[in-house]
Design an enzyme around this catalytic site. Structure first.
Site, short mmCIF file in Angstrom:
data_model
loop_
_atom_site.label_atom_id
_atom_site.label_comp_id
_atom_site.label_asym_id
_atom_site.label_seq_id
_atom_site.Cartn_x
_atom_site.Cartn_y
_atom_site.Cartn_z
N ALA A 89 0.84 -1.19 0.00
CA ALA A 89 0.00 0.00 0.00
C ALA A 89 0.88 1.24 0.00
O ALA A 89 1.99 1.24 0.52
CB ALA A 89 -0.92 0.00 1.22
N LYS A 110 -2.20 4.54 -4.37
CA LYS A 110 -3.27 4.76 -3.39
C LYS A 110 -4.66 4.70 -4.01
O LYS A 110 -5.58 4.13 -3.45
CB LYS A 110 -3.08 6.12 -2.70
CG LYS A 110 -1.85 6.22 -1.83
CD LYS A 110 -1.70 7.63 -1.27
CE LYS A 110 -0.43 7.79 -0.46
NZ LYS A 110 -0.49 7.08 0.82
N ASN A 149 8.50 9.47 4.48
CA ASN A 149 7.27 10.05 3.96
C ASN A 149 6.37 10.51 5.09
O ASN A 149 6.33 9.91 6.16
CB ASN A 149 6.54 9.07 3.03
CG ASN A 149 5.48 8.26 3.75
OD1 ASN A 149 4.35 8.73 3.96
ND2 ASN A 149 5.82 7.05 4.15
N MET A 179 3.02 11.52 3.96
CA MET A 179 1.98 11.79 2.98
C MET A 179 0.65 12.15 3.63
O MET A 179 -0.05 13.06 3.19
CB MET A 179 1.80 10.58 2.06
CG MET A 179 3.07 10.14 1.33
SD MET A 179 3.75 11.39 0.22
CE MET A 179 2.55 11.33 -1.11
N GLY A 180 0.29 11.41 4.68
CA GLY A 180 -0.95 11.73 5.39
C GLY A 180 -2.21 11.20 4.73
O GLY A 180 -3.25 11.87 4.75
N PHE A 181 -2.12 9.99 4.16
CA PHE A 181 -3.29 9.36 3.54
C PHE A 181 -3.95 10.27 2.49
O PHE A 181 -5.17 10.45 2.46
CB PHE A 181 -4.33 8.98 4.59
CG PHE A 181 -3.96 7.86 5.51
CD1 PHE A 181 -2.88 7.04 5.25
CD2 PHE A 181 -4.72 7.62 6.65
CE1 PHE A 181 -2.55 5.99 6.11
CE2 PHE A 181 -4.40 6.58 7.52
CZ PHE A 181 -3.32 5.77 7.25
N SER A 191 -6.29 -1.31 1.51
CA SER A 191 -5.87 -0.80 2.81
C SER A 191 -6.78 0.35 3.22
O SER A 191 -6.92 1.33 2.49
CB SER A 191 -4.41 -0.32 2.74
OG SER A 191 -4.02 0.26 3.97
N ASN A 211 -5.30 -0.34 8.41
CA ASN A 211 -4.08 0.42 8.71
C ASN A 211 -4.34 1.27 9.96
O ASN A 211 -5.03 2.29 9.89
CB ASN A 211 -3.70 1.30 7.52
CG ASN A 211 -2.37 2.01 7.72
OD1 ASN A 211 -1.84 2.08 8.83
ND2 ASN A 211 -1.83 2.55 6.64
N SER A 255 0.02 3.92 10.65
CA SER A 255 0.75 5.01 9.99
C SER A 255 1.09 6.08 11.02
O SER A 255 0.25 6.45 11.85
CB SER A 255 -0.10 5.63 8.88
OG SER A 255 0.50 6.83 8.41
N ASN A 272 1.52 9.15 10.29
CA ASN A 272 1.26 10.45 9.66
C ASN A 272 -0.16 10.97 9.81
O ASN A 272 -0.50 12.00 9.24
CB ASN A 272 1.63 10.37 8.17
CG ASN A 272 3.09 10.04 7.98
OD1 ASN A 272 3.95 10.55 8.69
ND2 ASN A 272 3.38 9.17 7.03
N THR A 273 -1.01 10.25 10.56
CA THR A 273 -2.34 10.75 10.92
C THR A 273 -2.38 10.86 12.43
O THR A 273 -2.21 9.84 13.12
CB THR A 273 -3.45 9.79 10.42
OG1 THR A 273 -3.44 9.78 8.99
CG2 THR A 273 -4.82 10.26 10.89
N LYS A 303 -2.48 -4.18 10.06
CA LYS A 303 -1.12 -3.72 9.79
C LYS A 303 -0.57 -3.02 11.01
O LYS A 303 -1.18 -2.07 11.52
CB LYS A 303 -1.10 -2.78 8.59
CG LYS A 303 0.31 -2.39 8.13
CD LYS A 303 0.28 -1.72 6.78
CE LYS A 303 1.67 -1.46 6.24
NZ LYS A 303 1.66 -0.94 4.86
N ASN A 340 4.58 -1.44 9.20
CA ASN A 340 4.47 -0.11 8.61
C ASN A 340 5.83 0.59 8.71
O ASN A 340 6.83 -0.02 9.07
CB ASN A 340 3.38 0.69 9.34
CG ASN A 340 2.64 1.64 8.41
OD1 ASN A 340 3.25 2.35 7.62
ND2 ASN A 340 1.32 1.66 8.51
N THR A 341 5.86 1.88 8.41
CA THR A 341 7.11 2.65 8.53
C THR A 341 7.43 2.93 9.99
O THR A 341 6.59 2.80 10.87
CB THR A 341 6.99 3.98 7.77
OG1 THR A 341 5.87 4.72 8.30
CG2 THR A 341 6.77 3.74 6.28
N TYR A 396 7.97 -1.96 -1.46
CA TYR A 396 7.70 -0.54 -1.69
C TYR A 396 9.03 0.16 -1.99
O TYR A 396 9.36 0.39 -3.13
CB TYR A 396 6.98 0.09 -0.50
CG TYR A 396 6.68 1.57 -0.71
CD1 TYR A 396 5.52 1.97 -1.36
CD2 TYR A 396 7.56 2.56 -0.26
CE1 TYR A 396 5.24 3.32 -1.57
CE2 TYR A 396 7.29 3.91 -0.48
CZ TYR A 396 6.13 4.28 -1.13
OH TYR A 396 5.88 5.61 -1.34
#
Length: 342
Positions: free
Chosen positions: A67, A71, A116, A118-120, A145, A178, A181, A183-184, A212, A241-242, A315
Site C-alpha cells: 500500500a 493509493k 514520507n 503523505m498523510g493518507f 488498505s 491500517n 501510519s 502520519n495521521t 497492519k 508499517n514505517t 515498496y
C-alpha cells in the site's frame, strides 16, 4: 547493475528537480497509460508463477505491491505485468483528503530509504469503488488498505472504517486495516487492544481482514494485539508499517532525521524481520503474516520468509531496484508451512 538501476532510476530521480513525489506521480501516470500489448510483453518477461494459498486466497506468487504506491488504483493493470502476484491499493479513507503539505516524500539515497509524511492523501473510498467497478476483476488478488479520515475523531473511527469497508469489500480479496501510519494524528492509538477488538467486530464479514502494525511497538504490546486478533477472527498480520526511528541512516542522509514522517527501506530491514519472527512465534503460526519493510534484495525476502512470512510486499525496494527485484524475489521464494496457513 541492471538497466533499471543504471539508466531508468537515475532519470526518474532527476524528474521534477529531484522531487520524489513528482517522480512518483509521473511514473504512475505512465504505467496507467500503458497499452495492453506493452503490458503483455512485460508480463512475459517479469511474470513468474509459484502459486500459494494464504488465508483462503490463492496467489500466483508470493510477492505483492505494498500500500502507498498506488493509493487510488490508477495503474492497477500494470502491476501484474511487472510481476507482482498481488496488489494492495490505498491507504484509502472514507472521506477524500489532500494529505499533508508538500514536500512530504524524501529519498535517503545512500541509506536505501524513504521518509514520507503523505498523510493518507487519496480521492476517497467512493472514488476508488467507482474505479474498481469500472475496471472489473484484476488478474491477481487485490488488497484494499483502509485508514481513518483525518477529520474523523478517534471515538468515531470504527464507523469511519466501516463506511470504507462497505463501499470497497465487494472488490477486495482481502482488507488491510491500517492503524499504524505515523502520519495521521492519534491513529496509532487504534493499535490498543480495545480499539482493535471494536474494529475487527465491525469489519467481520466474507472478506479476510488483516491488521497492519507498526515496527515501533514493544513485544508486550504486539503480544496483546495478537491475542485480540486471534480472539476476534483477524485473518492475518501485515508487519510492518514505517518507523519513527532514524537508526540506520547514512551520514549523508542524516539531514532527513529531522523530517517528520515514517522511514522505510533498508534502515527498517532488520526490525521488520524481528517483528515478523516475533508475530510468527507468539501466535504459534496461527496468524499468516505479510512481511513488508526493507526488502531490498531476494536475500532479504528469503530471510523474511524464514522468519515466518507467508507473503511479502515491496515498496522502497521497488523504487530503488525496479521490477527486476520482483522477479528475483518471486523466483527465490521457497514453499513453507506458513505459506499454506488459512
Amino acid at each position: 547493475m541492471s538497466l533499471f538501476t543504471s539508466v531508468a532510476r537515475p532519470a526518474l530521480f532527476r524528474l521534477g528537480g529531484g522531487d520524489a513525489e513528482h517522480a512518483h506521480e509521473w511514473t504512475l501516470n505512465r504505467l496507467a497509460a500503458l497499452p495492453a500489448p506493452a503490458r503483455n510483453a512485460m508480463r512475459r518477461w517479469y511474470g513468474f508463477s509459484n502459486p500459494v494459498e494464504v488465508f483462503g486466497v490463492r496467489f500466483p506468487n508470493r510477492v505483492g505491491l505494498a500500500a502507498g504506491m498506488d493509493k487510488n488504483g490508477i495503474a492497477l493493470p500494470a502491476w501484474p505485468a511487472l510481476g507482482f502476484g498481488f496488489v494492495e491499493v490505498g491507504t484509502v479513507t472514507a472521506k477524500p483528503q489532500p494529505g499533508n503539505d508538500r514536500p512530504r516524500l524524501f529519498r535517503a539515497k545512500e541509506s536505501g530509504g524513504i521518509v514520507n509524511r503523505m498523510g493518507f492523501n487519496n480521492a476517497g473510498a467512493a472514488a476508488l469503488a467507482d474505479r474498481l467497478a469500472a475496471l472489473g476483476p484484476l488478474d491477481v488478488p487485490l488488497g484494499v488498505s483502509l485508514g481513518k479520515s483525518k477529520v474523523t475523531p478517534l471515538e468515531e473511527a470504527v464507523e469511519d472504517y466501516l463506511t470504507s469497508y462497505r463501499l470497497l469489500h465487494p472488490y477486495a480479496d482481502y482488507i488491510a486495516v491500517n492503524v499504524s501510519s505515523p502520519n495521521t494524528p492519534g491513529l496509532r492509538n487504534l493499535q490498543d487492544s480495545e480499539a482493535i477488538a471494536a474494529l475487527l467486530k465491525a469489519l467481520a464479514g466474507p472478506v479476510p481482514v488483516l491488521v497492519k502494525i507498526a515496527p515501533d511497538l514493544t513485544e508486550t504490546a504486539i503480544a496483546e494485539l495478537l491475542e485480540v486478533c486471534l480472539e476476534h477472527g483477524a485473518a492475518g498480520i501485515i508487519a510492518t508499517n514505517t518507523t519513527l526511528s532514524r537508526d540506520g541512516l547514512a551520514a549523508s542522509d542524516r539531514h532527513l532525521a529531522s523530517e517528520a514522517g515514517g522511514l522505510s527501506g533498508a534502515p527498517l530491514t532488520a526490525r521488520a524481520r524481528e517483528v515478523v519472527r516475533f508475530v510468527h512465534t507468539e501466535s504459534g503460526g496461527r496468524l499468516p503474516i505479510i512481511g513488508v519493510g526493507g526488502i531490498m534484495s531476494a536475500d532479504d525476502a528469503s530471510r523474511m520468509f524464514d522468519a515466518g512470512a507467508a507473503l511479502v510486499q515491496l515498496y522502497s525496494g521497488f523504487i530503488y531496484q525496479g521490477p527486476d527485484l520482483v522477479l528475483a524475489v518471486a523466483r527465490g521464494a521457497r514453499p513453507s508451512r506458513t505459506a499454506v496457513a488459512r
